[in-house]
Write a protein that holds these residues in place. Structure first.
Motif, short mmCIF file in Angstrom:
data_model
loop_
_atom_site.label_atom_id
_atom_site.label_comp_id
_atom_site.label_asym_id
_atom_site.label_seq_id
_atom_site.Cartn_x
_atom_site.Cartn_y
_atom_site.Cartn_z
N GLU B 47 1.34 -16.36 30.10
CA GLU B 47 2.57 -15.78 30.73
C GLU B 47 3.30 -16.76 31.68
N GLY B 69 6.27 -10.36 29.78
CA GLY B 69 4.87 -10.12 29.81
C GLY B 69 4.63 -8.81 29.25
N THR B 70 3.44 -8.41 29.16
CA THR B 70 2.88 -7.06 28.88
C THR B 70 2.59 -6.68 30.16
N GLY B 74 -0.83 -9.39 31.92
CA GLY B 74 0.68 -9.78 31.45
C GLY B 74 1.55 -10.13 32.92
N THR B 96 8.71 -6.73 32.08
CA THR B 96 7.22 -6.57 31.85
C THR B 96 7.13 -5.01 31.31
#
Lengths: 185, 556
Positions: B47, B69-70, B74, B96
């Motif tokens: 990321e 990003g997770t 992330g 996110t």
């Protein structure tokens, strides 16, 4: 003060002198914010990052339900608090900031005192309350609870007077403030 | 439609043509929407690479970059790019993923308090509390990121909300009562500044990153008379380095001419610059004779480090044309600058940027940058990492246009270079994009070579390989009695093999006599190329303002 990146050894005294932000000049800062999650954290974070210690903090609604008012008091700084107020202005949810001039401002705080008052000194405690126009809002066998409103100084004075009787506990709201006359806070 | 499909519509409405990201559990719905949304998505390998790529894209194009990003790791991997974007005022929207709302605050799997962690390093951030809020939040995020002083905005989206079915209507009105940046500049202040400038006998224009979109206006002002110009490391290219009024970069590793001019100036016009400690050196002795005009869109920068005599808040591109007009109207006598230019020219003659070249075939790092300048005909977008190579690149690659020099100036993030170059190339596919990096920096985001190889992102990486964390080694040599503590990288790994393993071309160059030709060849080789250039190991960056010293005491 020591230069960053060099091997000069710093004395603790020097470090402490440079890190001292307090001057004793009190600030009352009134902030209008949009009523959104996290606003208070952003504001207190900005003060913390610059080494300011928030003495009191009060948050409540205003006449507009989408807007809240945050009133906080600070012990002043060697540097002016301008830099912090400018940074506060940059927060998207902050609408208005006033660093209030104490002489142009009405500031009030509410406090509750739980005082030991068994038989012998009860009358005396009640007399002090009367002088301070404190209301007695709860009475038990051994204690009473007094509600007192006023400036920070008045509440400090009340505390000093009742402490010898035995102060069980105390809760204070922190000051809220509004400007005198027609000018808007 | 699902909230995530509405998100795609919002991104398209904002003109987003590419995003950089990596999927995970909490942003699965978003990735499902990307499947057929028709927005280019570049799958990065970390990321942080995606975040810096979005920054590189934004810095090269001037448009808002987007990184995804997770939740949890992330998002925490995005922290460095977010902070980097904050420090360098880069417009990037970070999206996110977040755990579903019922897990919030329970230490759920891959849960992190993204808003809390990033709060001090964002221009703004918001966690979506209700799916209907999402479209407006996205548009507000873009608006906030790109206007005023640009910066990063984080939008955190709980995964359950992103799957909600919502009615979507395009949003065209953005109203943020607490966000009304001043952009025009006060005319009275502008007039005062023009007057000060017309009366100045030793003026200097000190331009920062805030002038990158006001390059023409800056040049117009400077050349309406013979006003000398210096730029910060963020502003390089805003004023053409080939122009006779160019003094070079200023600051710790700037030219003597630029620093001496600041030291003796009677008026400094700071434009989109923030008097960073790398520029002022010893603050109490900074520009002792000068009055300051400070033009900046961020009022919090005015008088932050150096008190401004004439502050002007607004966009440089709005203010400079009016300042130029007011200045011209005063018909200042150009001959009043003769003596000043005489002094400046004498510094330029006495103190050009120089180094001692090797007597054999050894490549000096300064020469490496000069060779690259020649091989690329001075026309590349140069992305750099952080350290000695960054300073040498800033000194020896001369930028005539803005947005050709992309580096991490404020945060000084090693690992920025390669992903930023990747983002710049995606944003400017026609341009030659090179990354000048160090053997230390390059290893902090090497994994993005895979992204470049897979997507045919044609970046040319030139590693200034001296086997050291060179800038730290230099400081240990100069200020810490040569006690080299943990700076020797042993010239590991083998970058040629590494490049090949990633599907890129790897080359090693060791001979200065063939360097320009070899670099030219590398530049025309198709696909990503990694060039391991072995340079003199213990060369130092000079000139230099030693720590704690004023600019006039420059050494080297």
């Amino acid at each position: 003060m020591g230069e960053p990146g060099t091997k000069e050894i710093l004395s603790l005294e020097e470090l402490e002198a440079a890190g001292s932000f307090r001057t004793g000049r009190k600030h009352i800062v009134s902030i209008l914010v949009e009523n959104k999650p996290g606003v208070l954290t952003r504001i207190t974070g900005l003060f913390a990052r610059r080494g300011f210690n928030i003495d009191t903090l009060a948050v409540g609604p205003t006449d507009d339900e989408t807007v809240s008012r945050i009133t906080l008091t600070l012990d002043g700084a060697v540097q002016s608090i301008d830099q912090v107020t400018k940074q506060l202005h940059k927060l998207i949810n902050v609408l208005k900031i006033r660093d209030l001039d104490p002489s142009e401002t009405m500031a009030r705080e509410l406090a509750l005192f739980k005082i030991s008052a068994d038989g012998a000194n009860r009358a005396e405690v009640m007399q002090v309350c009367e002088i301070f126009r404190a209301k007695i809002v709860d009475v038990s066998k051994r204690t009473l609870v007094a509600e007192v409103t006023g400036t920070q100084e008045k509440i400090d004075a009340f505390e000093r007077l009742v402490r010898p009787f035995g102060l069980v506990e105390m809760a204070r709201t922190g000051e809220i403030a509004i400007t005198r006359g027609r000018t808007e806070t | 439609m699902r909230a995530v499909d509405a998100l795609m519509e919002c991104l398209k409405a904002e003109g987003v043509d590419v995003v950089f990201g990596l999927p995970g559990g909490a942003n699965l719905p978003t990735y499902d929407a990307f499947y057929d949304a028709g927005i280019r998505h570049i799958l990065v390998r970390h990321e942080a690479g995606g975040g810096h790529a979005a920054e590189g894209y934004a810095k090269a194009t001037g448009r808002v970059g987007v990184a995804l990003g997770t939740s949890g790791p992330g998002a925490t991997n995005l922290v460095t790019p977010i902070c980097d974007a904050m420090m360098d005022s880069v417009p990037v929207v970070f999206l996110t993923g977040q755990v579903r709302t019922e897990l919030l605050g329970t230490d759920g799997f891959q849960e992190a308090d993204t808003i809390g962690i990033t709060m001090p390093i964002v221009k703004h951030s918001v966690m979506i509390q209700h799916p209907l809020e999402l479209p407006r939040a996205i548009h507000e995020a873009f608006h906030i990121a790109r206007t005023g002083r640009p910066g990063p905005v984080v939008v955190d989206i709980p995964t359950d909300l992103s799957r909600a079915d919502i009615p979507y209507e395009p949003i065209t009105d953005i109203h943020l009562p607490g966000y009304q940046p001043t952009t025009d500049g006060n005319q009275k202040q502008i007039r005062l500044a023009a007057k000060a400038l017309a009366n100045a006998r030793r003026p200097v224009i000190y331009a920062g990153g805030g002038t990158l979109d006001a390059s023409a206006e800056l040049t117009e002002l400077a050349t309406s008379d013979r006003l000398p110009v210096t730029c910060t490391v963020m502003g390089l290219g805003a004023f053409p380095a080939s122009h006779p009024q160019w003094l070079g970069m200023l600051g710790m590793h700037g030219t003597r001419t630029a620093n001496y001019a600041m030291d003796e100036a009677d008026l400094i016009v700071a434009i989109g610059a923030r008097f960073d400690d790398r520029v002022t050196a010893k603050l109490s002795e900074f520009a002792p004779h000068a009055k300051f005009v400070h033009i900046d869109v961020d009022p919090a920068e005015i008088s932050k480090n150096v008190p401004a005599h004439i502050p002007i808040v607004g966009y440089a591109r709005n203010i400079l044309p009016r300042l130029t007009a007011e200045y011209r109207a005063l018909e200042p006598d150009p001959s009043r600058l003769d003596e000043w230019w005489h002094r400046i020219r004498s510094w330029q003659e006495r103190y050009p940027l120089s180094y001692v070249d090797s007597t054999d075939s050894e490549i000096k790092p300064q020469y490496m940058v000069q060779a690259l300048y020649e091989a690329s005909q001075g026309d590349a977008i140069v992305c750099s990492d952080v350290g000695q190579h960054q300073m040498w690149a800033a000194q020896h690659y001369h930028f005539d246009k803005p947005r050709r020099w992309i580096n991490s100036g404020g945060l000084g993030t090693m690992g920025f270079g390669l992903p930023a170059a990747m983002g710049a190339k995606v944003g400017c596919p026609e341009a030659t994009v090179v990354c000048i990096t160090g053997d230390g920096s390059f290893q902090m985001n090497t994994q993005e070579l895979a992204t470049c190889a897979q997507n045919g992102i044609d970046v040319k990486v030139f590693i200034m390989n001296n086997g050291y964390l060179g800038m730290v080694r230099q400081w240990q040599e100069l200020f810490w009695d040569r006690r080299y503590s943990q700076v020797d990288t042993g010239q590991y790994p083998d970058f040629v093999k590494l490049a090949e393993a990633y599907g890129a071309t790897g080359l090693r160059l060791t001979d200065k006599h063939t360097l320009v030709d070899d670099m030219r060849e590398a530049l025309v080789t198709e696909g990503p190329v990694v060039v391991d250039v072995r340079v003199a190991p213990e060369e130092n960056v000079y000139p230099m303002i030693a720590p704690g010293q004023p600019a006039r005491n420059m050494v080297g």
